[in-house]
Design a protein around this motif. Structure first.
Motif, PDB file in Angstrom:
ATOM      1  N   GLN A  39      49.557  16.369 -14.041  1.00 25.47           N
ATOM      2  CA  GLN A  39      50.892  16.150 -13.297  1.00 25.47           C
ATOM      3  C   GLN A  39      51.526  17.466 -13.139  1.00 25.47           C
ATOM      4  N   ILE A  40      52.194  17.658 -11.948  1.00 24.02           N
ATOM      5  CA  ILE A  40      52.793  19.122 -12.003  1.00 24.02           C
ATOM      6  C   ILE A  40      54.093  19.061 -11.370  1.00 24.02           C
ATOM      7  N   ARG A  41      54.999  20.016 -11.568  1.00 24.53           N
ATOM      8  CA  ARG A  41      56.152  20.230 -10.677  1.00 24.53           C
ATOM      9  C   ARG A  41      56.090  21.756 -10.328  1.00 24.53           C
ATOM     10  N   ILE A  42      56.548  21.965  -9.166  1.00 18.47           N
ATOM     11  CA  ILE A  42      56.730  23.442  -8.736  1.00 18.47           C
ATOM     12  C   ILE A  42      58.176  23.752  -8.457  1.00 18.47           C
ATOM     13  N   PHE A  43      58.629  25.064  -8.912  1.00 27.30           N
ATOM     14  CA  PHE A  43      59.855  25.295  -8.505  1.00 27.30           C
ATOM     15  C   PHE A  43      59.841  26.928  -8.004  1.00 27.30           C
ATOM     16  N   MET A  44      60.754  27.112  -6.874  1.00 31.07           N
ATOM     17  CA  MET A  44      60.577  28.535  -6.524  1.00 31.07           C
ATOM     18  C   MET A  44      62.110  28.822  -5.877  1.00 31.07           C
ATOM     19  N   PRO A  45      62.647  29.947  -5.532  1.00 29.10           N
ATOM     20  CA  PRO A  45      63.941  30.155  -5.014  1.00 29.10           C
ATOM     21  C   PRO A  45      63.801  29.717  -3.593  1.00 29.10           C
ATOM     22  N   ARG A  46      64.864  29.425  -2.761  1.00 33.04           N
ATOM     23  CA  ARG A  46      64.823  29.219  -1.535  1.00 33.04           C
ATOM     24  C   ARG A  46      65.462  30.436  -0.647  1.00 33.04           C
ATOM     25  N   PHE A  47      64.574  31.407  -0.684  1.00 35.15           N
ATOM     26  CA  PHE A  47      64.821  32.512   0.007  1.00 35.15           C
ATOM     27  C   PHE A  47      65.296  32.094   1.466  1.00 35.15           C
ATOM     28  N   GLY A  48      66.161  33.106   1.997  1.00 37.57           N
ATOM     29  CA  GLY A  48      66.559  32.747   3.549  1.00 37.57           C
ATOM     30  C   GLY A  48      65.486  32.939   4.363  1.00 37.57           C
ATOM     31  N   ASN A  49      64.358  33.786   4.343  1.00 42.50           N
ATOM     32  CA  ASN A  49      63.289  34.152   5.227  1.00 42.50           C
ATOM     33  C   ASN A  49      62.199  32.866   5.097  1.00 42.50           C
ATOM     34  N   ILE A  50      62.525  31.731   4.434  1.00 42.77           N
ATOM     35  CA  ILE A  50      61.676  30.465   4.313  1.00 42.77           C
ATOM     36  C   ILE A  50      62.052  29.756   5.550  1.00 42.77           C
ATOM     37  N   ASN A  51      61.064  29.448   6.315  1.00 42.10           N
ATOM     38  CA  ASN A  51      61.443  28.751   7.726  1.00 42.10           C
ATOM     39  C   ASN A  51      61.774  27.227   7.286  1.00 42.10           C
ATOM     40  N   GLU A  52      62.854  26.719   7.110  1.00 33.69           N
ATOM     41  CA  GLU A  52      63.076  25.550   6.692  1.00 33.69           C
ATOM     42  C   GLU A  52      62.565  24.245   7.545  1.00 33.69           C
ATOM     43  N   ARG A  53      62.772  24.589   8.966  1.00 36.59           N
ATOM     44  CA  ARG A  53      62.251  23.896   9.882  1.00 36.59           C
ATOM     45  C   ARG A  53      60.722  23.510   9.860  1.00 36.59           C
ATOM     46  N   ARG A  54      60.158  24.578   9.876  1.00 41.95           N
ATOM     47  CA  ARG A  54      58.436  24.534  10.011  1.00 41.95           C
ATOM     48  C   ARG A  54      57.961  23.865   8.746  1.00 41.95           C
ATOM     49  N   HIS A  55      58.574  24.158   7.611  1.00 43.38           N
ATOM     50  CA  HIS A  55      58.041  23.611   6.421  1.00 43.38           C
ATOM     51  C   HIS A  55      58.753  22.300   5.666  1.00 43.38           C
ATOM     52  N   GLN A  56      59.710  21.849   6.616  1.00 42.79           N
ATOM     53  CA  GLN A  56      60.512  20.652   6.593  1.00 42.79           C
ATOM     54  C   GLN A  56      61.149  20.374   5.098  1.00 42.79           C
ATOM     55  N   LEU A  57      61.784  21.619   4.834  1.00 41.27           N
ATOM     56  CA  LEU A  57      62.732  21.380   3.651  1.00 41.27           C
ATOM     57  C   LEU A  57      63.811  20.454   3.797  1.00 41.27           C
ATOM     58  N   HIS A  58      64.349  19.608   2.875  1.00 44.98           N
ATOM     59  CA  HIS A  58      65.566  18.941   2.836  1.00 44.98           C
ATOM     60  C   HIS A  58      66.158  18.879   1.561  1.00 44.98           C
ATOM     61  N   GLU A  59      67.496  18.713   1.862  1.00 44.04           N
ATOM     62  CA  GLU A  59      68.218  18.779   0.390  1.00 44.04           C
ATOM     63  C   GLU A  59      67.926  17.341  -0.437  1.00 44.04           C
ATOM     64  N   VAL A  60      67.993  17.456  -1.653  1.00 46.77           N
ATOM     65  CA  VAL A  60      67.826  16.171  -2.565  1.00 46.77           C
ATOM     66  C   VAL A  60      69.329  16.013  -3.284  1.00 46.77           C
ATOM     67  N   ILE A  61      70.178  15.005  -2.584  1.00 47.56           N
ATOM     68  CA  ILE A  61      71.401  15.061  -2.752  1.00 47.56           C
ATOM     69  C   ILE A  61      71.668  14.525  -4.155  1.00 47.56           C
ATOM     70  N   ARG A  62      70.821  13.816  -4.794  1.00 48.97           N
ATOM     71  CA  ARG A  62      70.903  13.419  -6.210  1.00 48.97           C
ATOM     72  C   ARG A  62      70.704  14.400  -7.329  1.00 48.97           C
ATOM     73  N   LEU A  63      69.916  15.523  -6.878  1.00 46.70           N
ATOM     74  CA  LEU A  63      69.858  16.619  -7.594  1.00 46.70           C
ATOM     75  C   LEU A  63      70.758  17.946  -7.522  1.00 46.70           C
TER      76      LEU A  63
END
Length: 269
Positions: A39-63
């Motif tokens: 079982q894995i979890r991965i964390f990294m910084p959300r640098f501004g040069n990561i394309n949010e739309r292309r990679h479909q990032l979305h905010e997790v409100i509960r976290l």
């Protein structure tokens, strides 16, 4: 590795940032554990040069929504998430407008390190731990890749020493040749001491260069992976002097068995 829980914390990772030694291994090692039933979890910084739309990032409100204190300043923590479709792997991103909105990772367009990289590293370390606490997910192994993640071992062993979720967790730091030239902010030591961490634990950060940052990381880890064929001489000497388990460099095309054996026979034993 069946059902073992491994938390991967990385400065950078493909496919979100360009391919290099750190970003490639930060992707390959969790993929390998995932393929072998871990079982894995991965964390990294959300640098501004990561394309949010292309990679479909979305905010997790509960976290999201808590504030983290960095050098006596309240900094809002935002958590985003995305999936790597072909691997069915989820990645959590630590975000903050002040620290991570700019359209670059560690340096400006002239190659100068961002002056707040030290604070970004502190914020990232705290953000990972606080989010894992919210997930109530206790890892067997925490594997750190890349220098911006390198304060995590220190903070887990000192600042979060009484956090029961991590009591049984073993910390592994991968040490790479890829670092940065020069030093981070000269006030970094004081910002870490502000969190109640003793100067003797971070004395080398009086000169906050790449080698000294990684020395602090390996000193507070339970095991070390030499992830590059070449390392700075002083860092290599420091690792050679350690009495904890060290996995020598293994080429990326041979790493799977070596990492699994190291996890099972040296880290978890």
């Amino acid at each position: 590795m069946t059902d073992k829980r491994v938390l991967f914390v990385a400065s950078e990772m493909v496919p979100y940032l360009p391919e290099n030694e750190v970003s490639s291994m930060a992707y390959e090692s969790p993929r390998m554990v995932n393929d072998r039933g871990g079982q894995i979890r991965i964390f990294m910084p959300r640098f501004g040069n990561i394309n949010e739309r292309r990679h479909q990032l979305h905010e997790v409100i509960r976290l999201s929504g808590m504030n983290l204190v960095v050098n006596d300043m309240d900094m809002p923590l935002i958590i985003k998430v995305a999936s790597i479709p072909k691997e069915r792997i989820q990645v959590y991103f630590i975000d903050n407008e002040e620290y991570f909105k700019r359209k670059a990772t560690f340096s400006d367009e002239d190659g100068n390190l961002f002056p707040d990289n030290d604070e970004r590293a502190i914020f990232f370390a705290k953000g990972v731990v606080e989010t894992v606490k919210k997930l109530n997910w206790n890892p067997d192994i925490i594997h750190v890749h890349g220098w911006m993640a390198s304060l995590l071992p220190l903070y887990l062993k000192k600042y979060y020493a009484d956090e029961p979720l991590f009591t049984g967790s073993k910390i592994v730091t991968s040490v790479y040749n890829k670092g940065f030239e020069g030093t981070l902010d000269n006030g970094m030591l004081d910002k870490i001491k502000f969190d109640g961490i003793d100067q003797k634990d971070v004395a080398s950060l009086e000169t906050p260069n790449y080698s000294n940052l990684l020395k602090v990381a390996v000193d507070h880890s339970d095991a070390v992976v030499v992830a590059s064929e070449e390392l700075p001489d002083d860092l290599k000497k420091h690792i050679d002097s350690l009495t904890k388990p060290v996995l020598p460099h293994v080429p990326i095309f041979e790493f799977e068995e070596a990492y699994i054996n190291f996890y099972q026979s040296k880290v978890l034993s």
